[in-house]
Design a protein around this motif. Sequence first.
Motif, mmCIF file in Angstrom:
data_model
loop_
_atom_site.group_PDB
_atom_site.id
_atom_site.type_symbol
_atom_site.label_atom_id
_atom_site.label_comp_id
_atom_site.label_asym_id
_atom_site.label_seq_id
_atom_site.Cartn_x
_atom_site.Cartn_y
_atom_site.Cartn_z
ATOM 1 N N ALA A 51 -28.751 26.391 -5.952
ATOM 2 C CA ALA A 51 -27.529 25.864 -6.567
ATOM 3 C C ALA A 51 -27.302 24.408 -6.164
ATOM 4 O O ALA A 51 -26.810 23.606 -6.953
ATOM 5 N N LYS A 52 -27.684 24.052 -4.949
ATOM 6 C CA LYS A 52 -27.505 22.675 -4.456
ATOM 7 C C LYS A 52 -28.784 21.849 -4.564
ATOM 8 O O LYS A 52 -28.729 20.627 -4.649
ATOM 9 N N HIS A 53 -29.923 22.541 -4.505
ATOM 10 C CA HIS A 53 -31.219 21.859 -4.477
ATOM 11 C C HIS A 53 -32.156 22.533 -5.481
ATOM 12 O O HIS A 53 -32.974 23.372 -5.113
ATOM 13 N N PRO A 54 -32.053 22.152 -6.769
ATOM 14 C CA PRO A 54 -32.789 22.851 -7.825
ATOM 15 C C PRO A 54 -34.315 22.801 -7.691
ATOM 16 O O PRO A 54 -35.013 23.604 -8.289
ATOM 17 N N TYR A 55 -34.827 21.895 -6.876
ATOM 18 C CA TYR A 55 -36.275 21.747 -6.739
ATOM 19 C C TYR A 55 -36.878 22.739 -5.734
ATOM 20 O O TYR A 55 -38.093 22.853 -5.645
ATOM 21 N N ILE A 56 -36.067 23.463 -4.985
ATOM 22 C CA ILE A 56 -36.602 24.358 -3.958
ATOM 23 C C ILE A 56 -37.146 25.633 -4.606
ATOM 24 O O ILE A 56 -36.551 26.164 -5.544
ATOM 25 N N GLY A 57 -38.287 26.098 -4.135
ATOM 26 C CA GLY A 57 -38.922 27.271 -4.722
ATOM 27 C C GLY A 57 -38.669 28.539 -3.924
ATOM 28 O O GLY A 57 -38.443 28.501 -2.716
ATOM 29 N N HIS A 58 -38.724 29.654 -4.625
ATOM 30 C CA HIS A 58 -38.532 30.967 -3.999
ATOM 31 C C HIS A 58 -39.558 31.195 -2.887
ATOM 32 O O HIS A 58 -39.220 31.642 -1.784
ATOM 33 N N ALA A 59 -40.816 30.899 -3.170
ATOM 34 C CA ALA A 59 -41.881 31.096 -2.176
ATOM 35 C C ALA A 59 -41.666 30.217 -0.950
ATOM 36 O O ALA A 59 -41.946 30.628 0.179
ATOM 37 N N THR A 60 -41.145 29.014 -1.159
ATOM 38 C CA THR A 60 -40.862 28.105 -0.046
ATOM 39 C C THR A 60 -39.798 28.692 0.863
ATOM 40 O O THR A 60 -39.925 28.658 2.089
ATOM 41 N N VAL A 61 -38.740 29.248 0.274
ATOM 42 C CA VAL A 61 -37.672 29.868 1.054
ATOM 43 C C VAL A 61 -38.229 31.064 1.821
ATOM 44 O O VAL A 61 -37.974 31.227 3.020
#
Length: 151
Positions: A51-61
């Motif tokens: 929501a705040k950082h649209p470039y972040i990926g699910h796999a990264t999290v």
Amino acid sequence: MQMKQQVKEQFNHFLSRKNLKTTLQRNLVVDAMVELDRHTHVDELYLLLRAKHPYIGHATVYRALRLLAESGLVREINLGDGITRYRLARQGERRDYLVCSDCGGVTEFENGLVEKEQLKRAHSLGFMVESFKIELKGLCRHCQGRNSRTH
């Protein structure tokens, strides 16, 4: 703020020992875990961060959470429902949970008398306890009310 910085420093030290880089995305996951300060799962954390950082990926999290768990800064909690939950680790942390079998909500609780008796019994059986967790499954107050309205 001090806690966030302390956790980041410990995590960055862990990463450097493993020859891994400190990245903005990993730091965002650390920040979110400190700010959230409750149980969460990878999908919820991903949606909050995205929501705040649209470039972040699910796999990264997911990978950042796994590294945080490996470092000991975050605890992985598996309650048998197929959802791995994560929470910032605390020294001397209790691991007693009420788990709603309907909504999946988790509430921590503590009962020192029960723990003392369980540990005493384990010791009398010659068992050395390394960790201790009590888990009660049932329906939370909210789901009890919702279920009674549907019947």
